[in-house]
Motif scaffolding. Structure first.
Motif, PDB file in Angstrom:
ATOM      1  N   VAL A  33      30.785  37.916  28.200  1.00 27.09           N
ATOM      2  CA  VAL A  33      30.151  38.878  29.110  1.00 27.09           C
ATOM      3  C   VAL A  33      31.176  39.735  29.837  1.00 27.09           C
ATOM      4  CG1 VAL A  33      29.921  37.074  30.873  1.00 27.09           C
ATOM      5  CG2 VAL A  33      28.558  39.116  31.063  1.00 27.09           C
ATOM      6  N   TYR A  34      32.315  39.132  30.242  1.00 24.71           N
ATOM      7  CA  TYR A  34      33.308  39.916  30.988  1.00 24.71           C
ATOM      8  C   TYR A  34      33.946  40.970  30.088  1.00 24.71           C
ATOM      9  CZ  TYR A  34      32.903  35.909  34.097  1.00 24.71           C
ATOM     10  OH  TYR A  34      32.419  34.942  34.907  1.00 24.71           O
ATOM     11  N   ALA A  35      34.333  40.528  28.881  1.00 21.41           N
ATOM     12  CA  ALA A  35      34.983  41.456  27.966  1.00 21.41           C
ATOM     13  C   ALA A  35      34.044  42.612  27.627  1.00 21.41           C
ATOM     14  CB  ALA A  35      35.411  40.717  26.702  1.00 21.41           C
ATOM     15  N   ARG A  36      32.778  42.303  27.472  1.00 22.93           N
ATOM     16  CA  ARG A  36      31.817  43.368  27.124  1.00 22.93           C
ATOM     17  C   ARG A  36      31.641  44.349  28.270  1.00 22.93           C
ATOM     18  NH1 ARG A  36      28.255  39.009  24.276  1.00 22.93           N
ATOM     19  NH2 ARG A  36      29.091  39.236  22.188  1.00 22.93           N
ATOM     20  N   ALA A  37      31.732  43.845  29.491  1.00 21.75           N
ATOM     21  CA  ALA A  37      31.604  44.751  30.635  1.00 21.75           C
ATOM     22  C   ALA A  37      32.733  45.778  30.640  1.00 21.75           C
ATOM     23  CB  ALA A  37      31.593  43.961  31.930  1.00 21.75           C
ATOM     24  N   HIS A  38      33.916  45.397  30.149  1.00 20.42           N
ATOM     25  CA  HIS A  38      35.025  46.353  30.087  1.00 20.42           C
ATOM     26  C   HIS A  38      34.655  47.538  29.235  1.00 20.42           C
ATOM     27  CE1 HIS A  38      38.289  43.989  31.809  1.00 20.42           C
ATOM     28  NE2 HIS A  38      37.735  42.938  31.256  1.00 20.42           N
ATOM     29  N   THR A  39      34.170  47.244  28.045  1.00 19.47           N
ATOM     30  CA  THR A  39      33.951  48.328  27.103  1.00 19.47           C
ATOM     31  C   THR A  39      32.711  49.142  27.462  1.00 19.47           C
ATOM     32  OG1 THR A  39      33.714  48.880  24.784  1.00 19.47           O
ATOM     33  CG2 THR A  39      32.740  46.825  25.506  1.00 19.47           C
ATOM     34  N   ALA A  40      31.784  48.526  28.165  1.00 22.10           N
ATOM     35  CA  ALA A  40      30.603  49.277  28.583  1.00 22.10           C
ATOM     36  C   ALA A  40      30.993  50.437  29.488  1.00 22.10           C
ATOM     37  CB  ALA A  40      29.614  48.357  29.292  1.00 22.10           C
ATOM     38  N   GLU A  96      32.837  30.608  32.632  1.00 30.17           N
ATOM     39  CA  GLU A  96      34.290  30.701  32.484  1.00 30.17           C
ATOM     40  C   GLU A  96      34.627  31.829  31.522  1.00 30.17           C
ATOM     41  OE1 GLU A  96      36.860  28.949  33.804  1.00 30.17           O
ATOM     42  OE2 GLU A  96      35.466  27.920  35.154  1.00 30.17           O
ATOM     43  N   PRO A  97      35.667  32.608  31.815  1.00 25.20           N
ATOM     44  CA  PRO A  97      36.050  33.673  30.885  1.00 25.20           C
ATOM     45  C   PRO A  97      36.504  33.092  29.544  1.00 25.20           C
ATOM     46  CG  PRO A  97      37.243  33.862  32.948  1.00 25.20           C
ATOM     47  CD  PRO A  97      36.517  32.576  32.994  1.00 25.20           C
ATOM     48  N   TRP A  98      36.184  33.800  28.486  1.00 26.03           N
ATOM     49  CA  TRP A  98      36.595  33.403  27.149  1.00 26.03           C
ATOM     50  C   TRP A  98      38.104  33.550  27.037  1.00 26.03           C
ATOM     51  CZ3 TRP A  98      39.253  35.936  23.292  1.00 26.03           C
ATOM     52  CH2 TRP A  98      39.137  35.421  21.983  1.00 26.03           C
ATOM     53  N   THR A  99      38.775  32.610  26.378  1.00 27.62           N
ATOM     54  CA  THR A  99      40.193  32.791  26.061  1.00 27.62           C
ATOM     55  C   THR A  99      40.375  32.571  24.573  1.00 27.62           C
ATOM     56  OG1 THR A  99      40.573  30.502  26.665  1.00 27.62           O
ATOM     57  CG2 THR A  99      41.148  32.158  28.296  1.00 27.62           C
ATOM     58  N   GLU A 100      41.549  32.963  24.071  1.00 25.20           N
ATOM     59  CA  GLU A 100      41.815  32.857  22.640  1.00 25.20           C
ATOM     60  C   GLU A 100      41.597  31.425  22.181  1.00 25.20           C
ATOM     61  OE1 GLU A 100      43.486  34.546  25.166  1.00 25.20           O
ATOM     62  OE2 GLU A 100      45.491  34.222  24.370  1.00 25.20           O
ATOM     63  N   GLY A 101      40.926  31.282  21.054  1.00 24.71           N
ATOM     64  CA  GLY A 101      40.712  29.942  20.510  1.00 24.71           C
ATOM     65  C   GLY A 101      39.342  29.375  20.854  1.00 24.71           C
ATOM     66  N   ASP A 102      38.682  29.963  21.873  1.00 28.39           N
ATOM     67  CA  ASP A 102      37.329  29.492  22.185  1.00 28.39           C
ATOM     68  C   ASP A 102      36.344  29.977  21.137  1.00 28.39           C
ATOM     69  OD1 ASP A 102      38.469  28.542  24.409  1.00 28.39           O
ATOM     70  OD2 ASP A 102      37.255  29.657  25.844  1.00 28.39           O
ATOM     71  N   GLU A 103      35.169  29.343  21.161  1.00 26.32           N
ATOM     72  CA  GLU A 103      34.077  29.835  20.325  1.00 26.32           C
ATOM     73  C   GLU A 103      33.596  31.169  20.877  1.00 26.32           C
ATOM     74  OE1 GLU A 103      31.527  28.128  18.125  1.00 26.32           O
ATOM     75  OE2 GLU A 103      33.280  26.973  17.488  1.00 26.32           O
ATOM     76  N   ARG A 104      33.104  32.021  19.997  1.00 25.38           N
ATOM     77  CA  ARG A 104      32.446  33.236  20.499  1.00 25.38           C
ATOM     78  C   ARG A 104      31.142  32.866  21.181  1.00 25.38           C
ATOM     79  NH1 ARG A 104      32.903  38.517  18.489  1.00 25.38           N
ATOM     80  NH2 ARG A 104      30.693  38.586  18.752  1.00 25.38           N
TER      81      ARG A 104
ATOM     82  N   ARG B 269      42.127  37.250  30.743  1.00 25.07           N
ATOM     83  CA  ARG B 269      42.503  36.327  31.812  1.00 25.07           C
ATOM     84  C   ARG B 269      41.790  36.727  33.102  1.00 25.07           C
ATOM     85  NH1 ARG B 269      44.128  34.303  28.191  1.00 25.07           N
ATOM     86  NH2 ARG B 269      46.164  33.481  27.622  1.00 25.07           N
ATOM     87  N   MET B 270      41.386  35.730  33.856  1.00 21.68           N
ATOM     88  CA  MET B 270      40.909  36.017  35.199  1.00 21.68           C
ATOM     89  C   MET B 270      42.128  36.015  36.114  1.00 21.68           C
ATOM     90  SD  MET B 270      38.093  36.717  36.602  1.00 21.68           S
ATOM     91  CE  MET B 270      36.672  35.968  35.823  1.00 21.68           C
ATOM     92  N   THR B 271      42.265  37.050  36.911  1.00 24.49           N
ATOM     93  CA  THR B 271      43.424  37.100  37.808  1.00 24.49           C
ATOM     94  C   THR B 271      42.967  37.317  39.242  1.00 24.49           C
ATOM     95  OG1 THR B 271      43.655  39.483  37.611  1.00 24.49           O
ATOM     96  CG2 THR B 271      44.848  38.155  36.011  1.00 24.49           C
ATOM     97  N   ARG B 272      43.841  36.992  40.134  1.00 20.38           N
ATOM     98  CA  ARG B 272      43.535  37.237  41.541  1.00 20.38           C
ATOM     99  C   ARG B 272      44.641  38.115  42.108  1.00 20.38           C
ATOM    100  NH1 ARG B 272      44.719  35.327  46.615  1.00 20.38           N
ATOM    101  NH2 ARG B 272      46.465  34.239  45.678  1.00 20.38           N
ATOM    102  N   VAL B 273      44.263  39.205  42.729  1.00 22.97           N
ATOM    103  CA  VAL B 273      45.242  40.084  43.345  1.00 22.97           C
ATOM    104  C   VAL B 273      44.877  40.226  44.806  1.00 22.97           C
ATOM    105  CG1 VAL B 273      46.235  42.387  43.384  1.00 22.97           C
ATOM    106  CG2 VAL B 273      45.563  41.385  41.226  1.00 22.97           C
ATOM    107  N   GLN B 274      45.852  39.928  45.651  1.00 24.24           N
ATOM    108  CA  GLN B 274      45.602  40.160  47.066  1.00 24.24           C
ATOM    109  C   GLN B 274      46.030  41.580  47.358  1.00 24.24           C
ATOM    110  OE1 GLN B 274      47.522  37.447  49.685  1.00 24.24           O
ATOM    111  NE2 GLN B 274      45.861  37.571  51.152  1.00 24.24           N
ATOM    112  N   SER B 275      45.055  42.466  47.510  1.00 24.55           N
ATOM    113  CA  SER B 275      45.375  43.877  47.593  1.00 24.55           C
ATOM    114  C   SER B 275      45.852  44.230  48.987  1.00 24.55           C
ATOM    115  CB  SER B 275      44.139  44.694  47.256  1.00 24.55           C
ATOM    116  OG  SER B 275      43.106  44.371  48.157  1.00 24.55           O
TER     117      SER B 275
END
Lengths: 105, 361
Positions: A33-40, A96-104, B269-275
């Motif tokens: 979901v997070y990655a898709r929000a980027h491209t949207a 949790e955000p997807w990372t390399e190696g996870d299932e789609r 990656r999820m990151t945290r930035v203290q702006s």
């Protein structure tokens, strides 16, 4: 002169369609979901941006152009807000955000 | 807690606490109230506004814990041998607190299970971050039958309210903006049209602008308007927009390459930035700019902390390099403030996602 304008309009429209298409491909290919929000956000930034520029060129410079630009401003304000709302909702659901190696997902 | 349960008739005092400048005074006042009303116990509680997100939650939790330790030391100092016991607790962490009603429900449940009948609130207490929750929270607690009082604080409080003072300046600003916008949508026939158009647009525009300004000037303008400062900021914003567009185009091209790449080389990656930006409008501008730039997405903002999802390493490095942050600082505070260190140099950023791989940045 008119031919150049027409060509420019077509080029801009093609650019807009291209980025919107890439965005759609991204929504299908990206894993979560997070990655898709980027491209949207591509659709709204360059996709809509190029199309509005084409509209500006097509109308010529009159009062309607200001409205087209205003349209772009509103898209630029509302798009990140909506993307943020969707991502935040996902985050608060504990996804949790997807990372390399996870299932789609 | 057992103290309170063994002598419930004596009553007790509940004090919801959070980081605030007037916390010390509130603690002192709560102890004073306890002595005046013969309360047996004071409970200082931190209602938590997060859910269990692993590390983030732990950081919040330890912050709340040390806050409560501090409060306990202060309270025991003030009690000074009197017959009042001090308890502390973190509450509500199994629920998602959002509205004043949620906070009130959690506080009320805690109070009734510990036999507390009186609530003292810190006038600067703001559980919802920028959102003004205190007043509605008080109303909810009163409705549930508690005696609620605000600790009186010597210095004037600057509470953020939904309704600002408004005033003529605020009304004027909204009126002018609305009138201008109305004429803009009308295609400026007020100047280009004939006499009828002029009077028609003038009349309808004035009525519309007056209604909008009358309804909204107390909401939209909070605090004193500074027309000069705002004008400078708008000017700088006009410089910022081309830069933002450039950044957007650049990262759009990059993300297009990544999406169309057969291997899909992403490393989310999820990151945290203290702006290092201050105030609602600046943080909103920064968070929205980050989201508009493909490759970085603001997932959550918590005070100065922005939780940003970065799709690939280049986007992450750009984020930690703080170029957008610097530009937003320039818009809101001028050129001098743009020059402070990047988030990376300040150590104000971290990667939250855990991976199995070694050697990640």
């Amino acid at each position: 002169m008119n031919e150049i304008r027409l060509a420019a309009i077509l080029l801009l429209l093609a650019g807009g369609v291209f980025f919107t298409f890439v965005s759609a491909v991204g929504v299908i290919r990206l894993p979560d979901v997070y990655a898709r929000a980027h491209t949207a956000s591509q659709t709204d930034t360059l996709g809509a941006g190029f199309v509005v520029l084409a509209v500006v060129l097509a109308y010529g410079f009159d009062a309607d152009v200001i409205k087209a630009v205003l349209l772009l401003v509103f898209i630029f304000v509302t798009n990140p807000t909506a993307a943020h709302a969707a991502a935040r909702a996902a985050y608060e659901e504990g996804i949790e955000p997807w990372t390399e190696g996870d299932e789609r997902r | 807690m057992s103290d309170a349960e063994s002598e419930p008739d004596a009553g007790g005092i509940l004090v919801p606490v959070g980081e605030s400048v007037t916390l010390r005074n509130t603690v002192a006042y709560a102890v004073q109230v306890a002595e005046e009303t013969d309360a047996a116990v004071i409970h200082f509680v931190v209602p938590v506004a997060w859910r269990d997100f692993g590390e983030t939650s732990n950081a919040e939790r330890s912050r709340s814990g040390s806050l409560l330790e501090r409060v306990e030391v202060w309270a025991n100092e003030d009690v000074d041998g009197a017959d009042v016991s001090v308890e502390t607790a973190i509450i509500g962490d199994d629920e998602y607190l959002f509205s004043p009603d949620d906070y009130a429900a959690v506080l009320a449940a805690y109070a009734s299970s510990n036999g507390l009948d009186r609530v003292v609130v810190d006038p600067e207490y703001s559980p919802g971050g920028n959102v003004p929750l205190l007043r509605p929270l008080e109303v909810e607690l009163v409705r549930r039958g508690f005696a609620v009082e605000e600790a009186p604080i010597g210095q004037p409080t600057r509470r953020q309210q939904l309704l600002g003072r408004g005033g003529t300046a605020g009304f004027g600003i909204i009126f002018v903006i609305t009138f201008g916008f109305y004429q803009l949508l009308g295609g400026f026939t007020i100047v280009t049209g004939d006499a009828f158009d002029f009077w028609y647009e003038l009349l309808t525009g004035t009525i519309t602008a007056a209604v909008v300004a009358g309804a909204l000037h107390r909401i939209t303008i909070s605090g004193t308007p500074h027309p000069a400062r705002t004008a400078i900021r708008v000017g700088r914003l006009c410089l910022y927009i081309p830069y933002l567009v450039y950044e957007i185009v650049k990262s759009n091209v990059l993300i297009t390459f990544i999406i169309l790449h057969p291997k899909l080389p992403i490393e989310p990656r999820m990151t945290r930035v203290q702006s290092a930006v201050w105030g609602g409008p600046a943080i909103t501008t920064l968070a929205n700019s980050i989201t508009l730039t493909p490759g970085t997405l603001t997932v959550r903002s918590d005070g100065h902390d922005l939780y940003v999802h970065a799709l690939f390493p280049a986007a992450r490095e750009g984020l930690f390099d703080g170029a957008l942050e610097r530009a937003v600082r320039f818009v809101f505070y001028g050129r001098a403030s743009a020059a402070i260190a990047t988030p990376e140099e300040r150590g104000d950023c971290e990667i939250l996602t855990e991976t199995d791989e070694e050697g990640e940045v």
